[in-house]
Motif scaffolding. Structure first.
Motif, PDB file in Angstrom:
ATOM      1  N   SER A 108       0.835  -1.208   0.000  1.00 16.71           N
ATOM      2  CA  SER A 108       0.000   0.000   0.000  1.00 16.71           C
ATOM      3  C   SER A 108       0.864   1.250   0.000  1.00 16.71           C
ATOM      4  O   SER A 108       0.584   2.224  -0.719  1.00 16.71           O
ATOM      5  N   ALA A 109       1.929   1.238   0.794  1.00 15.20           N
ATOM      6  CA  ALA A 109       2.823   2.391   0.854  1.00 15.20           C
ATOM      7  C   ALA A 109       3.527   2.600  -0.481  1.00 15.20           C
ATOM      8  O   ALA A 109       3.597   3.726  -0.996  1.00 15.20           O
ATOM      9  N   LEU A 110       4.055   1.525  -1.052  1.00 14.27           N
ATOM     10  CA  LEU A 110       4.770   1.648  -2.322  1.00 14.27           C
ATOM     11  C   LEU A 110       3.834   2.063  -3.455  1.00 14.27           C
ATOM     12  O   LEU A 110       4.190   2.915  -4.282  1.00 14.27           O
ATOM     13  N   ASN A 111       2.651   1.473  -3.518  1.00  7.76           N
ATOM     14  CA  ASN A 111       1.712   1.846  -4.584  1.00  7.76           C
ATOM     15  C   ASN A 111       1.444   3.346  -4.568  1.00  7.76           C
ATOM     16  O   ASN A 111       1.389   4.002  -5.620  1.00  7.76           O
ATOM     17  N   THR A 112       1.266   3.886  -3.369  1.00  6.11           N
ATOM     18  CA  THR A 112       0.948   5.305  -3.250  1.00  6.11           C
ATOM     19  C   THR A 112       2.122   6.178  -3.675  1.00  6.11           C
ATOM     20  O   THR A 112       1.956   7.113  -4.475  1.00  6.11           O
ATOM     21  N   VAL A 113       3.316   5.881  -3.187  1.00  3.47           N
ATOM     22  CA  VAL A 113       4.477   6.698  -3.526  1.00  3.47           C
ATOM     23  C   VAL A 113       4.844   6.545  -4.997  1.00  3.47           C
ATOM     24  O   VAL A 113       5.213   7.520  -5.664  1.00  3.47           O
ATOM     25  N   GLN A 114       4.742   5.336  -5.532  1.00  2.00           N
ATOM     26  CA  GLN A 114       5.037   5.130  -6.950  1.00  2.00           C
ATOM     27  C   GLN A 114       4.089   5.931  -7.835  1.00  2.00           C
ATOM     28  O   GLN A 114       4.507   6.565  -8.813  1.00  2.00           O
ATOM     29  N   HIS A 115       2.811   5.899  -7.502  1.00  2.00           N
ATOM     30  CA  HIS A 115       1.817   6.609  -8.313  1.00  2.00           C
ATOM     31  C   HIS A 115       1.997   8.117  -8.220  1.00  2.00           C
ATOM     32  O   HIS A 115       2.058   8.812  -9.247  1.00  2.00           O
ATOM     33  N   LEU A 116       2.120   8.626  -7.008  1.00  2.00           N
ATOM     34  CA  LEU A 116       2.220  10.073  -6.842  1.00  2.00           C
ATOM     35  C   LEU A 116       3.556  10.604  -7.359  1.00  2.00           C
ATOM     36  O   LEU A 116       3.613  11.673  -7.981  1.00  2.00           O
ATOM     37  N   SER A 117       4.627   9.876  -7.146  1.00  3.38           N
ATOM     38  CA  SER A 117       5.919  10.314  -7.672  1.00  3.38           C
ATOM     39  C   SER A 117       5.941  10.228  -9.197  1.00  3.38           C
ATOM     40  O   SER A 117       6.589  11.061  -9.854  1.00  3.38           O
ATOM     41  N   GLY A 118       5.242   9.261  -9.755  1.00  3.28           N
ATOM     42  CA  GLY A 118       5.136   9.198 -11.213  1.00  3.28           C
ATOM     43  C   GLY A 118       4.450  10.432 -11.781  1.00  3.28           C
ATOM     44  O   GLY A 118       4.886  10.992 -12.794  1.00  3.28           O
ATOM     45  N   ILE A 119       3.382  10.866 -11.121  1.00  4.16           N
ATOM     46  CA  ILE A 119       2.681  12.076 -11.556  1.00  4.16           C
ATOM     47  C   ILE A 119       3.584  13.295 -11.401  1.00  4.16           C
ATOM     48  O   ILE A 119       3.692  14.133 -12.300  1.00  4.16           O
ATOM     49  N   ALA A 120       4.232  13.420 -10.244  1.00  6.64           N
ATOM     50  CA  ALA A 120       5.104  14.575 -10.006  1.00  6.64           C
ATOM     51  C   ALA A 120       6.254  14.616 -10.999  1.00  6.64           C
ATOM     52  O   ALA A 120       6.650  15.695 -11.468  1.00  6.64           O
ATOM     53  N   THR A 121       6.783  13.447 -11.337  1.00  2.92           N
ATOM     54  CA  THR A 121       7.913  13.382 -12.269  1.00  2.92           C
ATOM     55  C   THR A 121       7.488  13.788 -13.669  1.00  2.92           C
ATOM     56  O   THR A 121       8.183  14.569 -14.342  1.00  2.92           O
TER      57      THR A 121
END
Length: 286
Positions: A108-121
């Motif tokens: 759950s933690a990784l899914n959230t950071v991966q998704h949000l960091s993908g958008i930010a990137t």
């Protein structure tokens, strides 16, 4: 690192996400059968979350909330800041605490950071592609249901500004509204007569601009216009209201469109199509 986002209930999001993964309320659910059967209840891990890509960071405080929801005593050190551009191999978060809690919260933690960091990137790449135009990048309402506040937060971390948050904070008159109202001017007049202060009006032809402005539009969305037409539209508006280029914009076209003099460029793919960042979490028994 705290996380207070207006309109977003982080505790409720964390709880619902973990309950989904644990199968709370389903026959046989409510447990992590792998961690509970394999890992001793008192086992402890340390862990490092790191980026395998060059990314713009977003979502670390939410990741921490997942781990602390299952182990309130979890020791967490933030090794990167929200909105920070980091190279591949950067350590983002260090954890120390109950092993079962870490393993259960990990995905759950990784899914959230991966998704949000993908958008930010992706957002940062679009901001950089706009060059020195002075134009401002906007996101859209093309978000995954239930994740709008988080996804729009991630675009801000990437350097964009938020367009309207939903249907409530601005009127946006589009072609289907115009179809019912009869014409652009009448649609804008109806919104103004209803007391709406912020009326964004989409126009896809030059001849719609003056009627929209005369009726009281406070923001013009110039939809699917090529670069010469955008320049003509900006000249006609002459600074009376903000202008926004929208429609079919990608990394190869945003620079030229931003340079036309529009106030904003909006890009739906920031939240609609951003790939997940490659971020991992490695554990070590203590």
């Amino acid at each position: 690192m705290g996380f207070d986002l207006t309109g977003f209930d982080c505790d409720a999001f964390v709880r619902a996400t973990l309950e989904e993964d644990l199968g709370v309320g389903l026959p046989g659910g409510g447990q992590d059968v792998t961690a509970d059967s394999v890992i001793p209840a008192d086992a402890r891990f340390s862990g490092v979350m790191d980026s395998r890509d060059a990314i713009v960071v977003a979502g670390l405080p939410i990741a921490a909330a997942f781990f602390r929801a299952l182990d309130p005593a979890m020791e967490i050190a933030f090794l990167a800041q929200e909105g920070q551009a980091v190279p591949a191999g950067t350590h983002l978060l260090h954890l120390s605490g109950n092993a079962r809690a870490m393993l259960t919260a990990e995905r759950s933690a990784l899914n959230t950071v991966q998704h949000l960091s993908g958008i930010a990137t992706m957002t940062r790449a679009y901001v950089e592609a706009m060059g020195e135009s002075g134009c401002i990048l906007l996101d859209t309402r093309k978000t995954i249901p239930g994740l709008r506040h988080l996804e729009k937060y991630a675009t801000r971390m990437g350097g964009a500004q938020n367009h309207r948050m939903g249907l409530w904070d601005a009127a946006m008159i589009k072609d289907n509204h115009v179809l019912v109202a009869g014409d652009v001017g009448e649609a804008v007049r109806r919104a103004r007569a209803a007391g709406v202060a912020n009326v964004i009006c989409e126009v896809d032809r030059i001849d719609q601009i003056e009627p929209a402005l005369t009726a009281g539009a406070s923001h013009l969305l110039l939809d699917n216009m090529d670069v010469p037409t955008l320049r003509e539209a900006v000249a006609l508006v002459a600074g009376r209201v903000p202008t926004e280029a929208s429609g079919g914009i990608d990394l190869t076209t945003i620079g030229a469109k931003a340079a036309t003099g529009v106030t904003y460029v909006s890009v739906g793919r920031l939240t609609q199509s951003a790939p997940a960042a490659d971020i991992g979490l490695d554990f070590t028994p203590l």
